[in-house]
Design a protein around this motif. Sequence first.
Motif, short mmCIF file in Angstrom:
data_model
loop_
_atom_site.label_atom_id
_atom_site.label_comp_id
_atom_site.label_asym_id
_atom_site.label_seq_id
_atom_site.Cartn_x
_atom_site.Cartn_y
_atom_site.Cartn_z
N VAL A 116 1.92 9.77 -4.67
CA VAL A 116 2.33 11.07 -4.10
C VAL A 116 3.44 11.70 -4.96
O VAL A 116 3.40 12.90 -5.24
CB VAL A 116 2.82 10.87 -2.65
CG1 VAL A 116 3.48 12.14 -2.14
CG2 VAL A 116 1.64 10.52 -1.75
N PHE A 119 0.83 -1.20 0.00
CA PHE A 119 0.00 0.00 0.00
C PHE A 119 0.87 1.26 0.00
O PHE A 119 0.63 2.19 -0.77
CB PHE A 119 -0.91 -0.01 1.23
CG PHE A 119 -1.59 1.31 1.49
CD1 PHE A 119 -2.67 1.71 0.73
CD2 PHE A 119 -1.10 2.16 2.49
CE1 PHE A 119 -3.27 2.94 0.96
CE2 PHE A 119 -1.70 3.38 2.73
CZ PHE A 119 -2.80 3.77 1.96
N LEU A 120 1.91 1.26 0.88
CA LEU A 120 2.76 2.45 0.98
C LEU A 120 3.55 2.66 -0.30
O LEU A 120 3.80 3.81 -0.70
CB LEU A 120 3.71 2.30 2.17
CG LEU A 120 3.07 2.52 3.54
CD1 LEU A 120 4.08 2.30 4.64
CD2 LEU A 120 2.45 3.92 3.65
N ALA A 162 -3.20 3.98 6.86
CA ALA A 162 -3.10 2.53 6.65
C ALA A 162 -3.26 1.78 7.97
O ALA A 162 -3.98 0.79 8.05
CB ALA A 162 -1.75 2.20 6.01
N TYR A 212 1.08 4.10 -2.69
CA TYR A 212 0.74 5.44 -2.20
C TYR A 212 1.88 6.42 -2.46
O TYR A 212 1.66 7.54 -2.92
CB TYR A 212 0.45 5.33 -0.70
CG TYR A 212 0.03 6.62 -0.04
CD1 TYR A 212 -1.27 7.10 -0.17
CD2 TYR A 212 0.93 7.35 0.71
CE1 TYR A 212 -1.65 8.27 0.44
CE2 TYR A 212 0.56 8.54 1.33
CZ TYR A 212 -0.74 8.99 1.19
OH TYR A 212 -1.11 10.16 1.80
N GLY A 215 -0.18 8.81 5.13
CA GLY A 215 -0.58 7.52 4.56
C GLY A 215 -0.34 6.38 5.54
O GLY A 215 -1.16 5.46 5.65
#
Length: 396
Positions: A31, A23-24, A176, A27, A172
């Motif tokens: 960004v 996810f990061l 999360a 993300y 984020g």
Amino acid sequence: MLVLKNKATNSLLRSEKKSLFRFLTLYAAMVIFLITLLSLFYYQSQEELMLSDKRAMLTKYAYIQTKRLKVLHHFFPERTEYPRDPRFKSAIYDLEHMKIFSLLEDENVRFDAEEIYITHDHIHLVKMLDEFYLGTKYLVIEVKDSGAWRGEIWKNIIGYGIVIFIFFILFGLYLAKLFLKPMRDSIVLLDRFIKDTTHELNTPLSAILANIEMMDTDVMVEKNKTKLARINIAAKTVSVLYKDLTYLMLEEEKENHNEEIDIKELIYNRLEYFSVLAQSKHIEYDLDLEEASITMDRRKFTRVIDNLISNAIKYNKRKGTIGIRSREGMLVIWDTGIGINEEKIPFIFDRYMRFNKSEGGFGVGLSIVKKILDEYNISIVVDSKEGEGTEMVLRW
């Protein structure tokens, strides 16, 4: 005990960490894309602002140069020297964009572009004249571009970009964890429940197996002997499942205690353990055991052997055969069972994979085997044909 529990919990939450990392990553990519897009807009807006500031100055220079051209036009040919100015360079072009005279350092003049533009390290202003002085239709004013404005823009983009990136990543991460918390709590709760249940199963299961061993079958009638044998088979089947669960939940993270294991001795020991299970299907052993040894954790190697023998019995035919051949650096276990479809062989070590659901189990045994073998760099080759049987070859 607390340390062990934390290790097991952390092991259970690896999938959560993997999901968080994915996810990061996604993300962060979004960004970076957003910051790049905003930086591009910021750069363009600052460039337009700079050109807007320069436009007023260059328009003033163009007006001065136009007046000089007008004077030169009226006094031509008595005066033939092109007017010069230390503050800027200039050039004149006719209606067909043909150069009449030029003092420009950069001759790359763009008549089809905006009135003012940047070319390399110069700024040009192209002015269309109303009067054709000396045949001139276009007057080009050129000044040097120091590039200081560009350096200031990059300084702002990098500085603010890093701050915004760090802010969004922290935001984020917070989001999360906030969204994953319910799932994490459920996993931890389930993990505790499975561990507690697994631990509580140990006492009754050990009691059942111990009492079966202590029972005097000589005084039993044949009918009760058969019932006792069935109970024994069921208890040992549950025992194998229990040991797999215990290994996954409680023992996987334990430190290894490697030792030299006599394979022949261990095989005889485990065949004795599974003898009741094998007898229930009238399975015979074909043993070709030579002296061989392996250095690894006895607990883990026993799990490997138990799972392979258990599967060889479980998926064998009635009155089938299980063969075991040991050599130095090699162990082969084969059976005359139902076999596996060739296309499914690559997936047999996947966790929870079960090709025959008529037999018990959760499909974790072979995944444990593969994990242990990989840990000790032991290769395993599976050869199987449907209806003929399966052969597992271990080499180290």
